[in-house]
Each structure stands twice: as structure tokens, then as C-alpha cells.
Write an enzyme that holds these catalytic residues in place. Structure first.
Site, PDB file in Angstrom:
ATOM      1  CB  CYS A 140      -0.912  -0.003   1.223  1.00 11.44           C
ATOM      2  SG  CYS A 140      -1.838  -1.545   1.451  1.00 11.44           S
ATOM      3  CB  ALA A 141       3.511   1.947  -2.434  1.00 11.88           C
ATOM      4  CB  ALA A 142      -0.081   6.066  -2.829  1.00 13.94           C
ATOM      5  N   PRO A 143       1.605   7.672  -0.490  1.00 15.02           N
ATOM      6  CG  PRO A 143       2.157   9.686   0.566  1.00 15.02           C
ATOM      7  CD  PRO A 143       1.497   8.349   0.817  1.00 15.02           C
ATOM      8  N   GLY A 144       4.284   7.391  -1.306  1.00 14.60           N
ATOM      9  CA  GLY A 144       5.559   6.958  -1.849  1.00 14.60           C
ATOM     10  C   GLY A 144       6.800   7.289  -1.054  1.00 14.60           C
ATOM     11  CB  SER A 145       7.526   9.129   2.084  1.00 18.47           C
ATOM     12  OG  SER A 145       6.550   8.512   2.896  1.00 18.47           O
ATOM     13  CB  CYS A 286      -1.134   6.108  10.556  1.00 16.90           C
ATOM     14  SG  CYS A 286      -0.021   6.115   9.155  1.00 16.90           S
TER      15      CYS A 286
END
Length: 373
Positions: A140-145, A286
């Protein structure tokens, strides 16, 4: 939000004597943090400017506003590559004394030498223990940091003068979020990234041919792609982001965590299925909610049996402040508290699931779950 305070007091996520300090911190703006790209060509120059120029000047210019340590490296991040500014991003933009530093951050971020990223977001990739040549899935990669962080790691681990052989597959459910992911990772200028658009819980099995020409030979079938590392940073209620998402104070309810629980379990189980034997998966959220954290980990262990073990990482990143996860917790549904699934009314048992509750034998008897704050 009285319901928020009641819920987390009842769950005892912090000691009673720490509660007031805990709530006080939640009401303070989130400090700005950023990382220096470990594989960038100008690493030494950037670190030198941070240490010798900006650190000293900021202490003189904004010491009244943010104390003696205006800018300092995060002690637990390897190589002093992550920095903590004792001001929020809003303060950083509006303070004239910080204009030069702010312009420096913006420029270095645009060219990929620096990434602005919250400190807690930097933690999960570090525990993956990425090695040269690894195949890595960011589910679940976005936004990519975190994806960018993984790309830094594989480029840093390569032999000098050679391109890395590792592969990062970054996935996200929504096309718009994939666009953001691509925008944020293209600063790395790497050929070792594939971006996919799938439901994480149904991420497809992939095939890998060592030699493209061999894939077309009848006697040589492509091998199933198994991942050495999986980052499972799942969708969640997000109540650990209260310091920046102020509307969550008003919107929060205990049902938010309950609603995400099954999806989190399903995504994590798919991540485990895609792992190589001996591979490592890091599960993160989170949220501070045990229904989204400890309960999910406990369910993964129950479903997987002896094929999966919980890893004690207490010897890794020793400077990181941590504490054991919860061994017991309760489930709240519409204002009622339940300690076991048997206590749940029949009309709600299809919503409040058995996997939300602690097992009869606490997982802490044989393992430690680390709950990062």
C-alpha cells in the site's frame, strides 16, 4: 473528544501517570522532519551544510521560538541522515528567518537529494533489513515516501560502479494515488521500480524469468516471483496522525478501527503468502488502536501456525524509544465494552469478529510485539 480519551484510557496504551503528558503532546504541532538520500552524489556536501551552516544559524535565529536544538539529527536513524526541525511545517514556511533553509529544502527535495517525511513513517522500512538483490513488495505504497526510502536502500547496497539488481514493486489501490506515487518516486531516476494498481488483499502472483529469451522456450517456464521483503503499511483509522489531522479529533469513534480490522488482516495474510521462506514482512499502521495493531498480528500468527514467527527486533535500532505492545485489550462497539467474542450480542457477531480479541494464551508469553510511538 471524550470518547477518544475514554477509549484509550480503557485500553491503557500508556501508563496512567503518563496520560496528561501524552495528551499534551497530541495537541502540539507535528515537528518537520526530512531525510537525506543516502545514495545521492552530493551526500557529503548536503550533510556538511546541515551540520555546519544551517544547524548553527538556526540556533541563533530561532532559539527563542524552538529552544536550543532547532535542527538536529534523529538519533535512531542510521548515519545521521534523518533530521528533526523543532518547528512545524507551517512555522517553517512563515518564519522569515528560515527562508534560506526553507528554499534549500525545497530545491534539494525537487532534485531527489532530500525527502520530507514524518519521523514515524521512516521507521518501518528500516526494520525490513533490505539487502542487495532483494525483491521487495510495498503493498500500500502511495504517496511513496517509504517506497523512495526502499529505493535509496537498494541503490546504497549495490557495489560501486554497478547498477542494483534488486527490485521494488510499489502497489496501490487507487489510480490517482498511483499517479502521486510515480510523481514522488521519479526523482530517484531508477529502473528498479515497478508501480502496480491492485487491491492489496488480492495482489496477483507474478512470474519472473531470469532471461527474457528463456521465457518463450517450451521447456523453461517462468518462476513464481516470491518476495524477500514485504512492507505491509495498511489502510487504517489514522488516529496516530492527530497532531497534523486536526479534524480527526472531531470525527474519531471506536468503530473506525473495527471497520478496518478485517481488511488489514486480509492484506497482511496476502503479504505473508507472497513471502519467500525466510523472508521478512513488516506490518505497520498510523493508528494507536490495538484492534488494528496487536489484534491483527495475533490473528496472523493464529492463521499461519508454525509457518510464521514473530521476530523480536529489540536489538535493532537501539536508540529508538519503544515499549512492549499490549497483551490484553478490549473491543468497544456502540459504547459497550467486550472482553471476549462470546460476550458480543448475536446481532453484532458478524461485525465484531473473533479475531479482534486477544487469544486465550497471550502472544506475549513467547514473543514481544513492539508498538512504535
Amino acid at each position: 473528544n471524550a470518547a477518544f480519551e475514554e477509549y484509550y484510557k480503557e485500553q491503557r496504551i500508556v501508563h496512567e501517570e503518563e496520560w496528561d503528558a501524552f495528551m499534551s503532546v497530541l495537541r502540539k504541532p507535528l515537528p518537520a522532519t526530512f531525510r537525506v538520500n543516502a545514495s545521492c552524489r552530493f551526500l557529503k556536501d548536503i550533510c556538511s551544510r546541515l551540520e555546519n551552516d544551517f544547524r548553527r544559524s538556526l540556533e541563533n535565529e530561532v532559539s527563542d521560538e524552538c529552544g536550543e536544538y532547532a535542527l538536529s539529527p534523529l538519533p535512531w536513524y542510521p548515519g545521521n541522515l534523518a533530521w528533526h526541525l523543532n518547528l512545524s511545517r507551517k512555522q517553517l514556511r512563515k518564519n522569515p528567518a528560515l527562508e534560506s533553509f526553507h528554499e534549500f529544502l525545497k530545491h534539494e527535495s525537487e532534485v531527489g537529494n532530500v525527502t520530507r517525511q514524518e519521523a514515524v513513517s521512516m521507521v518501518p522500512p528500516l526494520f525490513l533489513n533490505v539487502q542487495a538483490g532483494h525483491h521487495i513488495l510495498d503493498m500500500c505504497a502511495a504517496p511513496g515516501s517509504k517506497t523512495f526510502q526502499l529505493l535509496e536502500m537498494i541503490h546504497q547496497s549495490k557495489e560501486p560502479g554497478l547498477l542494483p539488481t534488486a527490485l521494488v514493486i510499489a502497489n496501490d489501490l487507487k489510480v490517482q494515488r498511483c499517479d502521486v506515487l510515480i510523481h514522488n518516486t521519479k526523482r530517484m531516476c531508477t529502473a528498479n521500480l515497478i508501480v502496480t494498481n491492485h487491491e492489496a488483499q488480492s495482489f496477483p502472483s507474478c512470474s519472473l524469468a531470469k532471461d527474457d529469451s528463456e521465457a518463450y522456450k517450451d521447456h523453461c517456464k517462468p518462476q513464481r516471483l516470491e518476495f524477500d521483503r514485504v512492507l505491509c503499511d495498511v489502510p487504517c483509522s489514522g488516529d496516530g496522525t492527530l497532531r497534523k489531522s486536526h479534524d480527526l479529533w472531531r470525527k474519531w469513534s471506536s468503530s473506525m478501527g473495527n471497520e478496518f480490522h478485517l481488511l488489514q488482516v486480509n492484506i497482511a495474510m496476502r503479504g505473508i503468502a507472497l513471502l519467500k521462506v525466510g523472508g521478512r514482512m513488516v506490518y505497520s499502521t498510523c493508528s494507536m488502536n490495538p484492534v488494528e495493531n496487536e489484534a491483527v498480528v495475533a490473528e496472523l500468527l493464529r492463521r499461519s501456525g508454525s509457518s510464521v514467527e514473530l521476530l523480536d527486533v529489540s536489538t535493532e535500532l537501539r536508540e529508538l524509544v519503544r515499549r512492549p505492545g499490549l497483551g490484553t485489550w478490549k473491543v468497544n462497539d456502540r459504547g459497550s465494552w467486550f472482553q471476549t467474542h462470546e460476550d458480543v450480542p448475536d446481532s453484532r457477531k458478524n461485525v465484531i469478529l473473533p479475531s479482534m480479541f486477544p487469544s486465550s494464551t497471550s502472544i506475549h508469553e513467547s514473543h514481544k510485539v513492539w508498538h512504535f510511538k
